[in-house]
Design a protein around this motif. Structure first.
Motif, PDB file in Angstrom:
ATOM      1  N   PHE A  60       0.824  -1.204   0.000  1.00 55.74           N
ATOM      2  CA  PHE A  60       0.000   0.000   0.000  1.00 55.74           C
ATOM      3  C   PHE A  60       0.861   1.258   0.000  1.00 55.74           C
ATOM      4  CE2 PHE A  60      -2.199   3.251   2.657  1.00 55.74           C
ATOM      5  CZ  PHE A  60      -3.217   3.565   1.777  1.00 55.74           C
ATOM      6  N   VAL A  61       1.803   1.327   0.923  1.00 54.89           N
ATOM      7  CA  VAL A  61       2.615   2.537   1.062  1.00 54.89           C
ATOM      8  C   VAL A  61       3.442   2.794  -0.194  1.00 54.89           C
ATOM      9  CG1 VAL A  61       4.505   3.612   2.347  1.00 54.89           C
ATOM     10  CG2 VAL A  61       2.679   2.409   3.578  1.00 54.89           C
ATOM     11  N   LEU A  62       4.149   1.786  -0.662  1.00 53.85           N
ATOM     12  CA  LEU A  62       5.016   1.989  -1.830  1.00 53.85           C
ATOM     13  C   LEU A  62       4.216   2.288  -3.087  1.00 53.85           C
ATOM     14  CD1 LEU A  62       7.783  -0.722  -1.281  1.00 53.85           C
ATOM     15  CD2 LEU A  62       7.693   1.649  -0.479  1.00 53.85           C
ATOM     16  N   GLY A  63       3.010   1.726  -3.186  1.00 55.94           N
ATOM     17  CA  GLY A  63       2.167   2.030  -4.328  1.00 55.94           C
ATOM     18  C   GLY A  63       1.612   3.438  -4.287  1.00 55.94           C
ATOM     19  N   GLU A  64       1.228   3.896  -3.113  1.00 60.57           N
ATOM     20  CA  GLU A  64       0.628   5.233  -2.993  1.00 60.57           C
ATOM     21  C   GLU A  64       1.629   6.345  -3.273  1.00 60.57           C
ATOM     22  OE1 GLU A  64      -2.479   6.211  -2.709  1.00 60.57           O
ATOM     23  OE2 GLU A  64      -3.072   4.106  -2.861  1.00 60.57           O
ATOM     24  N   ILE A  65       2.895   6.122  -2.942  1.00 60.91           N
ATOM     25  CA  ILE A  65       3.884   7.170  -3.187  1.00 60.91           C
ATOM     26  C   ILE A  65       4.689   6.899  -4.457  1.00 60.91           C
ATOM     27  CG2 ILE A  65       4.054   7.839  -0.780  1.00 60.91           C
ATOM     28  CD1 ILE A  65       6.477   6.133  -0.490  1.00 60.91           C
ATOM     29  N   GLU A  66       4.228   5.896  -5.230  1.00 61.03           N
ATOM     30  CA  GLU A  66       4.719   5.622  -6.582  1.00 61.03           C
ATOM     31  C   GLU A  66       6.175   5.187  -6.622  1.00 61.03           C
ATOM     32  OE1 GLU A  66       3.774   9.087  -8.865  1.00 61.03           O
ATOM     33  OE2 GLU A  66       1.625   8.663  -8.878  1.00 61.03           O
ATOM     34  N   ILE A  67       6.640   4.575  -5.537  1.00 61.46           N
ATOM     35  CA  ILE A  67       7.943   3.917  -5.591  1.00 61.46           C
ATOM     36  C   ILE A  67       7.809   2.603  -6.341  1.00 61.46           C
ATOM     37  CG2 ILE A  67       9.682   2.750  -4.181  1.00 61.46           C
ATOM     38  CD1 ILE A  67       9.422   4.961  -2.154  1.00 61.46           C
ATOM     39  N   GLU A  68       6.644   1.950  -6.178  1.00 61.63           N
ATOM     40  CA  GLU A  68       6.311   0.745  -6.927  1.00 61.63           C
ATOM     41  C   GLU A  68       4.961   0.963  -7.610  1.00 61.63           C
ATOM     42  OE1 GLU A  68       6.350  -2.659  -4.404  1.00 61.63           O
ATOM     43  OE2 GLU A  68       8.533  -2.627  -4.133  1.00 61.63           O
ATOM     44  N   PRO A  69       4.635   0.162  -8.634  1.00 58.34           N
ATOM     45  CA  PRO A  69       3.307   0.274  -9.251  1.00 58.34           C
ATOM     46  C   PRO A  69       2.206  -0.005  -8.239  1.00 58.34           C
ATOM     47  CG  PRO A  69       4.788  -1.051 -10.607  1.00 58.34           C
ATOM     48  CD  PRO A  69       5.478  -0.847  -9.289  1.00 58.34           C
ATOM     49  N   PRO A  70       1.025   0.551  -8.432  1.00 60.64           N
ATOM     50  CA  PRO A  70      -0.084   0.267  -7.512  1.00 60.64           C
ATOM     51  C   PRO A  70      -0.336  -1.223  -7.408  1.00 60.64           C
ATOM     52  CG  PRO A  70      -0.647   2.069  -8.984  1.00 60.64           C
ATOM     53  CD  PRO A  70       0.640   1.502  -9.489  1.00 60.64           C
ATOM     54  N   ASP A  71      -0.585  -1.697  -6.201  1.00 67.12           N
ATOM     55  CA  ASP A  71      -0.826  -3.117  -5.980  1.00 67.12           C
ATOM     56  C   ASP A  71      -2.177  -3.519  -6.566  1.00 67.12           C
ATOM     57  OD1 ASP A  71      -0.072  -5.661  -4.347  1.00 67.12           O
ATOM     58  OD2 ASP A  71      -2.153  -5.224  -3.811  1.00 67.12           O
ATOM     59  N   ARG A  72      -2.202  -4.617  -7.288  1.00 70.04           N
ATOM     60  CA  ARG A  72      -3.427  -5.027  -7.980  1.00 70.04           C
ATOM     61  C   ARG A  72      -4.542  -5.392  -7.003  1.00 70.04           C
ATOM     62  NH1 ARG A  72      -2.939 -10.233 -11.670  1.00 70.04           N
ATOM     63  NH2 ARG A  72      -2.563 -11.100  -9.593  1.00 70.04           N
ATOM     64  N   ASP A  73      -4.219  -6.138  -5.949  1.00 70.88           N
ATOM     65  CA  ASP A  73      -5.255  -6.551  -4.997  1.00 70.88           C
ATOM     66  C   ASP A  73      -5.873  -5.352  -4.284  1.00 70.88           C
ATOM     67  OD1 ASP A  73      -4.832  -9.181  -5.675  1.00 70.88           O
ATOM     68  OD2 ASP A  73      -3.481  -9.576  -3.992  1.00 70.88           O
ATOM     69  N   ILE A  74      -5.040  -4.400  -3.896  1.00 67.08           N
ATOM     70  CA  ILE A  74      -5.549  -3.215  -3.206  1.00 67.08           C
ATOM     71  C   ILE A  74      -6.362  -2.356  -4.160  1.00 67.08           C
ATOM     72  CG2 ILE A  74      -4.890  -1.087  -2.015  1.00 67.08           C
ATOM     73  CD1 ILE A  74      -2.415  -2.604  -0.969  1.00 67.08           C
ATOM     74  N   THR A  75      -5.868  -2.192  -5.382  1.00 73.76           N
ATOM     75  CA  THR A  75      -6.597  -1.403  -6.372  1.00 73.76           C
ATOM     76  C   THR A  75      -7.952  -2.024  -6.675  1.00 73.76           C
ATOM     77  OG1 THR A  75      -4.543  -0.596  -7.363  1.00 73.76           O
ATOM     78  CG2 THR A  75      -6.531  -0.482  -8.712  1.00 73.76           C
ATOM     79  N   ASN A  76      -7.993  -3.334  -6.831  1.00 74.10           N
ATOM     80  CA  ASN A  76      -9.264  -4.011  -7.103  1.00 74.10           C
ATOM     81  C   ASN A  76     -10.241  -3.845  -5.954  1.00 74.10           C
ATOM     82  OD1 ASN A  76      -8.390  -4.855  -9.609  1.00 74.10           O
ATOM     83  ND2 ASN A  76      -7.783  -6.893  -8.923  1.00 74.10           N
TER      84      ASN A  76
END
Length: 240
Positions: free
Chosen positions: A205-221
Protein backbone atom coordinates in the motif's frame (compact mmCIF):
# COMPACT_ATOMS: atom_id res chain seq x y z
CA UNK A 1 -3.93 22.74 19.21
CA UNK A 2 -2.39 24.64 22.10
CA UNK A 3 1.34 24.96 22.43
CA UNK A 4 3.55 22.92 24.74
CA UNK A 5 3.23 23.52 28.46
CA UNK A 6 6.55 24.04 30.30
CA UNK A 7 7.53 21.03 32.37
CA UNK A 8 5.26 18.60 30.54
CA UNK A 9 6.30 15.74 28.31
CA UNK A 10 6.42 16.35 24.57
CA UNK A 11 5.82 13.89 21.71
CA UNK A 12 8.91 12.78 19.84
CA UNK A 13 9.92 11.51 16.42
CA UNK A 14 12.34 8.59 16.25
CA UNK A 15 13.87 7.99 12.81
CA UNK A 16 13.99 4.39 11.65
CA UNK A 17 17.35 3.64 10.08
CA UNK A 18 19.72 6.31 8.84
CA UNK A 19 17.99 9.65 8.47
CA UNK A 20 17.72 10.92 4.89
CA UNK A 21 18.19 14.66 4.30
CA UNK A 22 16.01 14.60 1.17
CA UNK A 23 13.39 11.82 1.45
CA UNK A 24 11.02 11.22 -1.46
CA UNK A 25 8.19 10.62 1.01
CA UNK A 26 7.63 10.36 4.75
CA UNK A 27 5.91 7.69 6.85
CA UNK A 28 4.77 8.43 10.40
CA UNK A 29 4.07 5.30 12.46
CA UNK A 30 1.76 5.48 15.48
CA UNK A 31 1.54 2.48 17.82
CA UNK A 32 -1.25 1.43 20.15
CA UNK A 33 -1.99 2.37 23.72
CA UNK A 34 -4.84 2.46 26.21
CA UNK A 35 -8.21 4.14 26.39
CA UNK A 36 -7.15 6.05 29.48
CA UNK A 37 -3.69 6.46 30.97
CA UNK A 38 -1.42 9.37 31.92
CA UNK A 39 1.59 7.10 32.13
CA UNK A 40 4.46 8.03 29.88
CA UNK A 41 4.60 6.83 26.28
CA UNK A 42 8.09 5.43 26.72
CA UNK A 43 9.43 3.03 24.16
CA UNK A 44 9.57 -0.02 26.43
CA UNK A 45 5.84 -0.50 25.91
CA UNK A 46 5.00 -3.64 23.95
CA UNK A 47 2.74 -1.61 21.67
CA UNK A 48 5.77 0.37 20.48
CA UNK A 49 7.79 -2.74 19.67
CA UNK A 50 4.82 -4.32 17.89
CA UNK A 51 4.98 -1.66 15.15
CA UNK A 52 8.74 -1.33 14.88
CA UNK A 53 9.16 -4.34 12.53
CA UNK A 54 6.69 -2.82 10.05
CA UNK A 55 8.53 0.48 10.21
CA UNK A 56 11.87 -1.24 9.58
CA UNK A 57 10.35 -3.28 6.74
CA UNK A 58 9.19 -0.09 5.02
CA UNK A 59 12.60 1.49 5.45
CA UNK A 60 14.32 -1.51 3.86
CA UNK A 61 11.82 -1.72 1.02
CA UNK A 62 11.93 2.00 0.27
CA UNK A 63 15.41 3.38 1.07
CA UNK A 64 14.30 6.75 -0.30
CA UNK A 65 11.67 6.97 2.45
CA UNK A 66 11.95 8.81 5.70
CA UNK A 67 10.26 6.58 8.30
CA UNK A 68 9.57 7.80 11.83
CA UNK A 69 8.15 6.15 14.94
CA UNK A 70 6.01 8.40 17.10
CA UNK A 71 6.63 8.54 20.86
CA UNK A 72 3.51 9.72 22.64
CA UNK A 73 3.44 12.04 25.61
CA UNK A 74 0.98 9.72 27.35
CA UNK A 75 0.10 6.07 27.03
CA UNK A 76 -3.65 6.76 26.76
CA UNK A 77 -6.19 8.40 24.47
CA UNK A 78 -7.76 10.03 27.50
CA UNK A 79 -11.28 10.83 26.44
CA UNK A 80 -11.97 14.28 25.07
CA UNK A 81 -8.25 15.15 25.26
CA UNK A 82 -7.55 12.85 22.27
CA UNK A 83 -3.90 12.84 23.34
CA UNK A 84 -2.68 10.41 20.69
CA UNK A 85 -4.37 12.39 17.92
CA UNK A 86 -2.86 15.62 19.21
CA UNK A 87 0.59 14.02 19.23
CA UNK A 88 0.20 12.80 15.64
CA UNK A 89 -0.89 16.28 14.55
CA UNK A 90 2.04 17.92 16.36
CA UNK A 91 4.57 15.61 14.73
CA UNK A 92 2.98 16.06 11.32
CA UNK A 93 3.56 19.79 11.70
CA UNK A 94 7.17 19.07 12.64
CA UNK A 95 7.68 16.83 9.60
CA UNK A 96 6.23 19.51 7.32
CA UNK A 97 8.58 22.03 8.86
CA UNK A 98 11.59 19.81 8.24
CA UNK A 99 10.54 18.62 4.78
CA UNK A 100 8.13 21.10 3.17
CA UNK A 101 6.14 19.71 0.26
CA UNK A 102 7.13 16.06 0.80
CA UNK A 103 4.12 13.68 0.76
CA UNK A 104 3.28 11.91 4.01
CA UNK A 105 1.71 8.50 4.69
CA UNK A 106 0.28 7.71 8.12
CA UNK A 107 0.39 4.21 9.60
CA UNK A 108 -1.19 3.28 12.91
CA UNK A 109 -2.25 0.26 14.96
CA UNK A 110 -5.13 0.12 17.45
CA UNK A 111 -5.22 3.48 19.27
CA UNK A 112 -2.65 4.66 16.76
CA UNK A 113 -4.99 3.61 13.95
CA UNK A 114 -7.69 5.82 15.39
CA UNK A 115 -5.24 8.69 15.78
CA UNK A 116 -3.95 8.58 12.21
CA UNK A 117 -7.44 8.31 10.72
CA UNK A 118 -8.51 11.40 12.66
CA UNK A 119 -5.34 13.30 11.72
CA UNK A 120 -5.46 12.39 8.02
CA UNK A 121 -6.83 15.78 6.99
CA UNK A 122 -3.55 17.54 7.75
CA UNK A 123 -1.70 19.22 4.91
CA UNK A 124 0.69 16.91 3.11
CA UNK A 125 -1.01 13.64 4.02
CA UNK A 126 -1.76 11.57 0.90
CA UNK A 127 -2.65 8.19 2.42
CA UNK A 128 -3.48 6.56 5.74
CA UNK A 129 -3.28 2.93 6.83
CA UNK A 130 -5.03 1.74 10.01
CA UNK A 131 -4.40 -1.76 11.37
CA UNK A 132 -6.98 -3.15 13.82
CA UNK A 133 -8.08 0.40 14.60
CA UNK A 134 -9.89 1.18 17.83
CA UNK A 135 -13.13 2.85 16.71
CA UNK A 136 -16.48 3.31 18.44
CA UNK A 137 -18.81 4.89 15.88
CA UNK A 138 -18.06 8.48 16.91
CA UNK A 139 -15.05 9.05 14.67
CA UNK A 140 -15.43 11.52 11.78
CA UNK A 141 -14.64 10.74 8.14
CA UNK A 142 -14.77 14.16 6.43
CA UNK A 143 -11.00 14.60 6.91
CA UNK A 144 -10.36 11.61 4.61
CA UNK A 145 -11.46 13.50 1.47
CA UNK A 146 -8.75 13.27 -1.18
CA UNK A 147 -6.81 10.61 0.74
CA UNK A 148 -6.28 6.92 0.07
CA UNK A 149 -7.37 4.74 2.99
CA UNK A 150 -6.45 1.17 3.86
CA UNK A 151 -7.92 -0.61 6.88
CA UNK A 152 -7.11 -4.18 7.93
CA UNK A 153 -8.64 -6.11 10.81
CA UNK A 154 -8.19 -9.65 12.10
CA UNK A 155 -11.36 -11.72 12.45
CA UNK A 156 -10.16 -13.03 15.83
CA UNK A 157 -9.59 -9.59 17.33
CA UNK A 158 -10.98 -9.49 20.87
CA UNK A 159 -9.65 -6.01 21.74
CA UNK A 160 -11.00 -3.84 18.95
CA UNK A 161 -14.20 -4.59 17.05
CA UNK A 162 -13.90 -5.50 13.33
CA UNK A 163 -17.56 -4.52 12.90
CA UNK A 164 -16.70 -0.97 13.90
CA UNK A 165 -13.91 -0.70 11.34
CA UNK A 166 -16.27 -2.02 8.67
CA UNK A 167 -18.94 0.54 9.58
CA UNK A 168 -16.27 3.25 9.52
CA UNK A 169 -15.02 2.13 6.10
CA UNK A 170 -18.57 2.24 4.72
CA UNK A 171 -18.93 5.84 5.89
CA UNK A 172 -15.47 6.73 4.57
CA UNK A 173 -16.39 5.39 1.14
CA UNK A 174 -18.89 8.24 0.81
CA UNK A 175 -16.05 10.74 1.26
CA UNK A 176 -13.31 9.18 -0.87
CA UNK A 177 -13.60 6.37 -3.39
CA UNK A 178 -10.06 5.23 -2.55
CA UNK A 179 -10.95 3.06 0.43
CA UNK A 180 -10.12 -0.62 0.90
CA UNK A 181 -10.58 -2.81 3.94
CA UNK A 182 -9.10 -6.29 4.32
CA UNK A 183 -10.12 -9.05 6.71
CA UNK A 184 -7.15 -10.99 8.07
CA UNK A 185 -8.56 -14.43 8.76
CA UNK A 186 -7.09 -16.40 11.62
CA UNK A 187 -5.37 -13.49 13.36
CA UNK A 188 -6.10 -11.29 16.34
CA UNK A 189 -5.18 -7.89 17.67
CA UNK A 190 -1.47 -8.53 18.09
CA UNK A 191 -0.99 -9.42 14.40
CA UNK A 192 1.34 -12.29 15.32
CA UNK A 193 -0.04 -15.34 13.53
CA UNK A 194 0.17 -13.73 10.09
CA UNK A 195 2.74 -11.04 10.73
CA UNK A 196 4.29 -11.44 7.28
CA UNK A 197 0.93 -10.95 5.55
CA UNK A 198 0.18 -7.77 7.54
CA UNK A 199 3.63 -6.39 6.72
CA UNK A 200 3.29 -7.25 3.05
CA UNK A 201 -0.07 -5.48 2.81
CA UNK A 202 1.31 -2.34 4.46
CA UNK A 203 4.39 -2.35 2.26
CA UNK A 204 2.41 -2.76 -0.96
CA UNK A 205 0.00 0.00 0.00
CA UNK A 206 2.62 2.54 1.06
CA UNK A 207 5.02 1.99 -1.83
CA UNK A 208 2.17 2.03 -4.33
CA UNK A 209 0.63 5.23 -2.99
CA UNK A 210 3.88 7.17 -3.19
CA UNK A 211 4.72 5.62 -6.58
CA UNK A 212 7.94 3.92 -5.59
CA UNK A 213 6.31 0.74 -6.93
CA UNK A 214 3.31 0.27 -9.25
CA UNK A 215 -0.08 0.27 -7.51
CA UNK A 216 -0.83 -3.12 -5.98
CA UNK A 217 -3.43 -5.03 -7.98
CA UNK A 218 -5.25 -6.55 -5.00
CA UNK A 219 -5.55 -3.21 -3.21
CA UNK A 220 -6.60 -1.40 -6.37
CA UNK A 221 -9.26 -4.01 -7.10
CA UNK A 222 -10.61 -3.75 -3.55
CA UNK A 223 -10.85 0.02 -3.89
CA UNK A 224 -12.74 -0.29 -7.16
CA UNK A 225 -15.36 -2.64 -5.77
CA UNK A 226 -18.46 -0.95 -4.38
CA UNK A 227 -19.25 -1.03 -0.68
CA UNK A 228 -19.59 -3.22 1.19
CA UNK A 229 -18.00 -5.88 -1.07
CA UNK A 230 -14.71 -4.02 -1.42
CA UNK A 231 -14.59 -3.50 2.32
CA UNK A 232 -14.70 -7.17 3.29
CA UNK A 233 -11.88 -8.38 1.05
CA UNK A 234 -10.09 -11.38 2.53
CA UNK A 235 -6.34 -10.93 2.74
CA UNK A 236 -4.70 -13.81 0.94
CA UNK A 237 -1.59 -15.44 2.31
CA UNK A 238 -0.57 -18.14 4.74
CA UNK A 239 -3.73 -18.61 6.80
CA UNK A 240 -3.06 -20.74 9.92
Amino acid sequence: MTGPVPGRALPRLEPVGRRRPDPAALVLVAHGGRAGSRESGERRRLTYWRMLPSAKDLRRAGPELGVFMLRYRHRGWNGADHDAQRDVEAMLAELRRRHPGVPIVLLGHSMGGRAVLRAAGADGVVAVCALAPWLDGSDPVAQLAGRSVLIAHGDRDCWTDPRQSLAYAVRAKAVTDRVARFEVLGDGHSMLRRSGDWASLVRRFVLGEIEIEPPDRDITNAMRRPAPAGLTTVLTGAVR
